[in-house]
Design a protein around this motif. Structure first.
Motif, PDB file in Angstrom:
ATOM      1  N   LYS A 158       0.859  -1.192   0.000  1.00 23.00           N
ATOM      2  CA  LYS A 158       0.000   0.000   0.000  1.00 23.00           C
ATOM      3  C   LYS A 158       0.891   1.236   0.000  1.00 23.00           C
ATOM      4  CE  LYS A 158      -3.056   2.253   3.372  1.00 23.00           C
ATOM      5  NZ  LYS A 158      -4.219   2.032   4.243  1.00 23.00           N
ATOM      6  N   LYS A 160       1.420   5.206   0.402  1.00 26.40           N
ATOM      7  CA  LYS A 160       0.876   6.485   0.840  1.00 26.40           C
ATOM      8  C   LYS A 160       1.154   7.496  -0.265  1.00 26.40           C
ATOM      9  CE  LYS A 160      -0.659   5.789   5.111  1.00 26.40           C
ATOM     10  NZ  LYS A 160      -2.107   5.905   5.396  1.00 26.40           N
ATOM     11  N   ASP A 186      -3.243   5.061  -0.940  1.00 24.83           N
ATOM     12  CA  ASP A 186      -4.015   5.816   0.056  1.00 24.83           C
ATOM     13  C   ASP A 186      -3.541   7.266   0.042  1.00 24.83           C
ATOM     14  OD1 ASP A 186      -5.382   6.822   2.205  1.00 24.83           O
ATOM     15  OD2 ASP A 186      -4.600   5.389   3.684  1.00 24.83           O
ATOM     16  N   ASN A 188      -4.999   9.694   1.687  1.00 26.85           N
ATOM     17  CA  ASN A 188      -5.323  10.369   2.961  1.00 26.85           C
ATOM     18  C   ASN A 188      -5.892  11.773   2.734  1.00 26.85           C
ATOM     19  OD1 ASN A 188      -2.705   8.509   4.082  1.00 26.85           O
ATOM     20  ND2 ASN A 188      -4.528   8.566   5.370  1.00 26.85           N
ATOM     21  N   GLU A 212      -7.714   4.497  -1.748  1.00 29.67           N
ATOM     22  CA  GLU A 212      -8.284   4.821  -0.443  1.00 29.67           C
ATOM     23  C   GLU A 212      -8.297   6.328  -0.218  1.00 29.67           C
ATOM     24  OE1 GLU A 212      -6.612   2.294   2.615  1.00 29.67           O
ATOM     25  OE2 GLU A 212      -7.155   3.762   4.128  1.00 29.67           O
ATOM     26  N   ASP A 236     -11.921   6.131   4.390  1.00 34.07           N
ATOM     27  CA  ASP A 236     -11.357   5.829   5.704  1.00 34.07           C
ATOM     28  C   ASP A 236     -11.659   7.004   6.635  1.00 34.07           C
ATOM     29  OD1 ASP A 236      -9.757   5.319   7.896  1.00 34.07           O
ATOM     30  OD2 ASP A 236      -7.884   5.098   6.793  1.00 34.07           O
ATOM     31  N   GLU A 237     -11.123   8.174   6.306  1.00 34.10           N
ATOM     32  CA  GLU A 237     -11.272   9.348   7.185  1.00 34.10           C
ATOM     33  C   GLU A 237     -12.717   9.809   7.353  1.00 34.10           C
ATOM     34  OE1 GLU A 237      -8.698   8.792   5.271  1.00 34.10           O
ATOM     35  OE2 GLU A 237      -6.879   9.715   6.032  1.00 34.10           O
ATOM     36  N   ASN A 256     -13.107   1.489   4.984  1.00 40.85           N
ATOM     37  CA  ASN A 256     -11.985   0.950   5.750  1.00 40.85           C
ATOM     38  C   ASN A 256     -12.349   1.054   7.238  1.00 40.85           C
ATOM     39  OD1 ASN A 256      -9.592   0.229   6.949  1.00 40.85           O
ATOM     40  ND2 ASN A 256      -8.322   1.736   5.881  1.00 40.85           N
ATOM     41  N   LYS A 258     -11.545   0.412  11.162  1.00 42.22           N
ATOM     42  CA  LYS A 258     -10.447   0.185  12.115  1.00 42.22           C
ATOM     43  C   LYS A 258     -11.049   0.095  13.510  1.00 42.22           C
ATOM     44  CE  LYS A 258      -7.269   2.838   9.253  1.00 42.22           C
ATOM     45  NZ  LYS A 258      -6.638   4.142   9.022  1.00 42.22           N
TER      46      LYS A 258
HETATM   47 MG    MG Z   1      -6.226   5.201   5.247  1.00 37.95          MG
END
Ligand code: MG
Length: 342
Positions: A158, A160, A186, A188, A212, A236-237, A256, A258
């Motif tokens: 993965k 970033k 990802d 972000n 992502e 995700d966020e 995603n 967590k």
């Molecule tokens: Mg993420």
């Protein structure tokens, strides 16, 4: 009088092998809380990883745990009741996740069965990706090659991205050529809509499988991106707990989850079922955590499509080994509870 459960916690420092650089910042380690819940001479463990950039502090998590300690009650099997009691208090999701994990570990030990088995699941999930922090394309390629050398069974990397320097495509190309592995990326929240519409179609040929959180969590372009993207977009966020799942259904192909974000195994399972009802894919991710945090997530990884449970593999030393990395998969242990070594 029935015996009340006892809760204790201690700080544990985790050091990363290399700084985790992503679009919004960087970290070279983390301090987490190891939570122990004891009852009738048996102790279950869980881990809390408060996220500074979410305004979560160790002190707040410790205060939450100290307050909860007096209200845990005397039945460790009352998992839903305890979960509901914790949820009546807002925030402190990493601490809630630690309590949830410790109770699952404790009940598993009391029943002498691994948690995944009590939940009716399997010890194996999909292969985990390993994260490459943002760096120059050459440095990311070198690190990818080094990771494959260190972990030959690695099946997914993965990257970033979202560096904002116009070289994200070069990064993906360099890592794809150096490793030949399937990739996920990802950003972000680091891409503009124009960047996302331009880059995503070009990532397909480079072996990228999932994108992502390309856009900021409040972006109005997410709906159009979902419609037009040739690759599945996972958020995700912008997806934390159960109540966030339905609102992202038209903004993403998947979520995603967590444990640190949602507050534990029980909420994660609720989110997985909600996501499935909405036709969404599910991946299971992690923060900077030890093997204890990863072991909790591994209990339910057989329910998801993708895993990013690499945190313990990124540490200089894992203080709580709890999963086995086999065939690229973070496999939950066969010992009782979360499967940690005693
Ligand atoms: Mg993420």
């Amino acid at each position: 009088m029935p015996e009340a459960m006892k809760l204790a916690h201690e700080r544990v420092e985790l050091k990363l092998r290399c700084p985790l650089v992503f679009s919004r910042g960087a970290q070279d380690g983390a301090v987490v809380l190891r939570v122990a819940i004891s009852w009738r001479g048996v102790t279950g463990y869980g881990e809390a990883a408060p996220q500074e950039d979410e305004g979560q502090t160790l002190e707040a998590a410790e205060a939450f745990l100290d307050e909860l300690a007096a209200q845990l009650g005397s039945d460790p099997f009352a998992l839903e009741e305890i979960d509901a009691r914790m949820r009546a208090h807002e925030g402190d999701l990493p601490a809630k996740a630690a309590v949830d994990a410790a109770l699952h570990d404790l009940t598993g030990k009391l029943l002498d069965q691994p948690t995944w088995r009590i939940l009716g699941l399997r010890a194996n999930g999909p292969p985990t990706s390993l994260t490459l922090p943002i760096d120059t394309p050459d440095a990311m390629a070198a690190r990818g090659r080094e990771d494959v050398g260190r972990l030959p069974e690695l099946a997914v990397l993965k990257l970033k991205l979202g560096a904002g320097d116009g070289h994200d495509l070069d990064r993906v190309q360099a890592v794809a050529e150096a490793t030949g592995l399937p990739l996920t990326v990802d950003a972000n929240e680091g891409w503009t809509a124009d960047e996302a519409f331009d880059l995503i179609p070009r990532l397909v040929q480079l072996g990228v499988r999932i994108v992502e959180q390309p856009l900021p969590r409040t972006s109005e372009d997410a709906v159009a991106l979902k419609r037009r993207s040739p690759l599945p977009v996972f958020v995700d966020e912008e997806c934390y707990t159960l109540q966030d799942v339905a609102p992202v259904a038209d903004r993403a192909h998947g979520i995603n989850i967590k444990l640190v974000k949602c507050g534990g195994i029980r909420e994660a399972v609720r989110m997985i079922h909600a996501a499935r009802a909405l036709g969404l894919g599910v991946m299971l991710g992690c923060m900077v955590e030890s093997g204890l945090g990863i072991a909790a997530a591994a209990q339910i990884s057989s329910l998801v499509d993708g895993a990013d449970l690499d945190a313990n593999l990124l540490l200089v030393e894992d203080p709580s080994p709890g999963v086995a990395f086999v065939g690229g998969v973070q496999v939950a242990g066969s010992r009782p509870g979360l499967g940690m070594a005693a």
